[in-house]
Design a protein around this motif. Structure first.
Motif, PDB file in Angstrom:
ATOM      1  N   MET A 105      -9.305  41.124 -31.649  1.00 52.12           N
ATOM      2  CA  MET A 105      -9.493  39.746 -31.187  1.00 52.12           C
ATOM      3  C   MET A 105      -8.319  39.285 -30.331  1.00 52.12           C
ATOM      4  SD  MET A 105     -12.404  38.776 -31.901  1.00 52.12           S
ATOM      5  CE  MET A 105     -12.151  37.133 -31.309  1.00 52.12           C
ATOM      6  N   THR A 106      -7.143  39.731 -30.648  1.00 46.66           N
ATOM      7  CA  THR A 106      -5.980  39.384 -29.831  1.00 46.66           C
ATOM      8  C   THR A 106      -6.128  39.973 -28.440  1.00 46.66           C
ATOM      9  OG1 THR A 106      -4.619  39.384 -31.822  1.00 46.66           O
ATOM     10  CG2 THR A 106      -3.462  39.493 -29.716  1.00 46.66           C
ATOM     11  N   ILE A 107      -6.551  41.218 -28.359  1.00 48.20           N
ATOM     12  CA  ILE A 107      -6.750  41.868 -27.061  1.00 48.20           C
ATOM     13  C   ILE A 107      -7.845  41.165 -26.275  1.00 48.20           C
ATOM     14  CG2 ILE A 107      -7.499  44.009 -25.954  1.00 48.20           C
ATOM     15  CD1 ILE A 107      -6.122  45.509 -28.278  1.00 48.20           C
ATOM     16  N   VAL A 108      -8.941  40.818 -26.952  1.00 46.86           N
ATOM     17  CA  VAL A 108     -10.031  40.114 -26.280  1.00 46.86           C
ATOM     18  C   VAL A 108      -9.549  38.751 -25.793  1.00 46.86           C
ATOM     19  CG1 VAL A 108     -12.289  39.032 -26.655  1.00 46.86           C
ATOM     20  CG2 VAL A 108     -11.861  41.331 -27.514  1.00 46.86           C
ATOM     21  N   GLY A 109      -8.750  38.054 -26.568  1.00 46.78           N
ATOM     22  CA  GLY A 109      -8.214  36.755 -26.150  1.00 46.78           C
ATOM     23  C   GLY A 109      -7.320  36.868 -24.933  1.00 46.78           C
ATOM     24  N   ILE A 110      -6.485  37.899 -24.895  1.00 40.23           N
ATOM     25  CA  ILE A 110      -5.617  38.110 -23.739  1.00 40.23           C
ATOM     26  C   ILE A 110      -6.456  38.412 -22.498  1.00 40.23           C
ATOM     27  CG2 ILE A 110      -3.876  39.658 -22.748  1.00 40.23           C
ATOM     28  CD1 ILE A 110      -2.734  39.940 -25.618  1.00 40.23           C
ATOM     29  N   ALA A 111      -7.469  39.276 -22.655  1.00 38.05           N
ATOM     30  CA  ALA A 111      -8.334  39.607 -21.524  1.00 38.05           C
ATOM     31  C   ALA A 111      -9.065  38.360 -21.033  1.00 38.05           C
ATOM     32  CB  ALA A 111      -9.329  40.688 -21.929  1.00 38.05           C
ATOM     33  N   GLU A 112      -9.478  37.518 -21.936  1.00 42.91           N
ATOM     34  CA  GLU A 112     -10.156  36.282 -21.553  1.00 42.91           C
ATOM     35  C   GLU A 112      -9.219  35.373 -20.766  1.00 42.91           C
ATOM     36  OE1 GLU A 112     -12.547  32.598 -23.715  1.00 42.91           O
ATOM     37  OE2 GLU A 112     -11.363  33.990 -24.925  1.00 42.91           O
ATOM     38  N   SER A 113      -8.003  35.270 -21.201  1.00 45.06           N
ATOM     39  CA  SER A 113      -7.028  34.436 -20.492  1.00 45.06           C
ATOM     40  C   SER A 113      -6.772  34.968 -19.085  1.00 45.06           C
ATOM     41  CB  SER A 113      -5.711  34.383 -21.268  1.00 45.06           C
ATOM     42  OG  SER A 113      -5.918  33.817 -22.529  1.00 45.06           O
ATOM     43  N   ILE A 114      -6.647  36.282 -18.940  1.00 42.29           N
ATOM     44  CA  ILE A 114      -6.421  36.887 -17.623  1.00 42.29           C
ATOM     45  C   ILE A 114      -7.600  36.617 -16.710  1.00 42.29           C
ATOM     46  CG2 ILE A 114      -6.182  39.098 -16.426  1.00 42.29           C
ATOM     47  CD1 ILE A 114      -4.572  40.087 -18.862  1.00 42.29           C
ATOM     48  N   LEU A 115      -8.826  36.758 -17.233  1.00 44.15           N
ATOM     49  CA  LEU A 115     -10.002  36.494 -16.412  1.00 44.15           C
ATOM     50  C   LEU A 115     -10.067  35.027 -15.982  1.00 44.15           C
ATOM     51  CD1 LEU A 115     -12.739  38.609 -18.201  1.00 44.15           C
ATOM     52  CD2 LEU A 115     -11.775  39.000 -15.940  1.00 44.15           C
ATOM     53  N   LYS A 116      -9.679  34.105 -16.845  1.00 44.12           N
ATOM     54  CA  LYS A 116      -9.671  32.690 -16.473  1.00 44.12           C
ATOM     55  C   LYS A 116      -8.684  32.421 -15.344  1.00 44.12           C
ATOM     56  CE  LYS A 116     -11.157  30.620 -20.824  1.00 44.12           C
ATOM     57  NZ  LYS A 116     -10.753  29.790 -21.967  1.00 44.12           N
ATOM     58  N   VAL A 117      -7.512  33.038 -15.412  1.00 46.70           N
ATOM     59  CA  VAL A 117      -6.511  32.866 -14.360  1.00 46.70           C
ATOM     60  C   VAL A 117      -7.042  33.390 -13.042  1.00 46.70           C
ATOM     61  CG1 VAL A 117      -4.230  33.613 -13.571  1.00 46.70           C
ATOM     62  CG2 VAL A 117      -4.543  32.845 -15.932  1.00 46.70           C
ATOM     63  N   ILE A 118      -7.653  34.570 -13.064  1.00 43.81           N
ATOM     64  CA  ILE A 118      -8.188  35.168 -11.830  1.00 43.81           C
ATOM     65  C   ILE A 118      -9.306  34.302 -11.265  1.00 43.81           C
ATOM     66  CG2 ILE A 118      -9.449  37.164 -10.917  1.00 43.81           C
ATOM     67  CD1 ILE A 118      -7.846  38.896 -12.895  1.00 43.81           C
ATOM     68  N   LEU A 119     -10.208  33.822 -12.112  1.00 51.88           N
ATOM     69  CA  LEU A 119     -11.303  32.979 -11.640  1.00 51.88           C
ATOM     70  C   LEU A 119     -10.774  31.668 -11.060  1.00 51.88           C
ATOM     71  CD1 LEU A 119     -13.981  33.499 -14.435  1.00 51.88           C
ATOM     72  CD2 LEU A 119     -14.095  34.278 -12.069  1.00 51.88           C
ATOM     73  N   ASN A 120      -9.798  31.058 -11.700  1.00 53.31           N
ATOM     74  CA  ASN A 120      -9.217  29.822 -11.178  1.00 53.31           C
ATOM     75  C   ASN A 120      -8.523  30.072  -9.836  1.00 53.31           C
ATOM     76  OD1 ASN A 120     -10.073  28.190 -13.261  1.00 53.31           O
ATOM     77  ND2 ASN A 120      -8.229  28.542 -14.486  1.00 53.31           N
ATOM     78  N   TYR A 121      -7.881  31.214  -9.670  1.00 57.45           N
ATOM     79  CA  TYR A 121      -7.192  31.537  -8.424  1.00 57.45           C
ATOM     80  C   TYR A 121      -8.189  31.645  -7.279  1.00 57.45           C
ATOM     81  CZ  TYR A 121      -4.475  34.122  -4.989  1.00 57.45           C
ATOM     82  OH  TYR A 121      -3.873  34.532  -3.847  1.00 57.45           O
ATOM     83  N   PHE A 122      -9.301  32.371  -7.514  1.00 56.50           N
ATOM     84  CA  PHE A 122     -10.282  32.529  -6.443  1.00 56.50           C
ATOM     85  C   PHE A 122     -11.061  31.246  -6.192  1.00 56.50           C
ATOM     86  CE2 PHE A 122      -9.901  37.156  -7.434  1.00 56.50           C
ATOM     87  CZ  PHE A 122      -9.474  37.552  -6.170  1.00 56.50           C
TER      88      PHE A 122
END
Length: 128
Positions: A105-122
């Motif tokens: 769950m920690t790994i999934v949470g980190i991956a989710e945070s990274i995807l949110k940052v990338i989506l917000n950037y684009f």
């Protein structure tokens, strides 16, 4: 010769009792005749369909066995589905039953945070 009131009441009671017994007897005879007719019809139906009834009774054990197998299969599938629901609930709620799930769950949470940052950037680049 006089008729006393008590003699008259005794006669009326005996007459009404006799009439009541006769009426009940007639009704019982009518009921028995109708019951006898119904039994004769049922016997005729059974005799006419004896072959079909026999086939059905021969197939009945196989049908019961099939139903039993199906119910066992359904029971196994329900148990599997219950385990799946528990796993899905753990994924969505983040409440892990053991430490390995917590790590996942920690790994999934980190991956989710990274995807949110990338989506917000684009999405911010498209607005500019």
């Amino acid at each position: 010769m006089y008729i006393s009131v008590s003699d008259l009441l005794v006669f009326l009671a005996a007459f009404l009792g006799t009439c009541l017994v006769a009426a009940i007897g007639v009704l019982l005879i009518i009921c028995l005749v109708r019951f006898n007719r119904t039994i004769k019809k049922v016997n005729r139906l059974i005799e006419d369909n004896a072959e079909h009834v026999g086939k059905t009774l021969k197939q009945l054990p196989a049908m019961v066995e099939g139903i039993e197998k199906a119910s066992l299969s359904v029971e196994k599938n329900v148990e599997k589905a219950g385990a799946s629901f528990a796993a899905i609930e753990t994924v969505f709620t983040g409440e892990a039953a053991d430490s390995d799930s917590g790590t996942v769950m920690t790994i999934v949470g980190i991956a989710e945070s990274i995807l949110k940052v990338i989506l917000n950037y684009f999405s911010s680049k498209e607005k500019e």
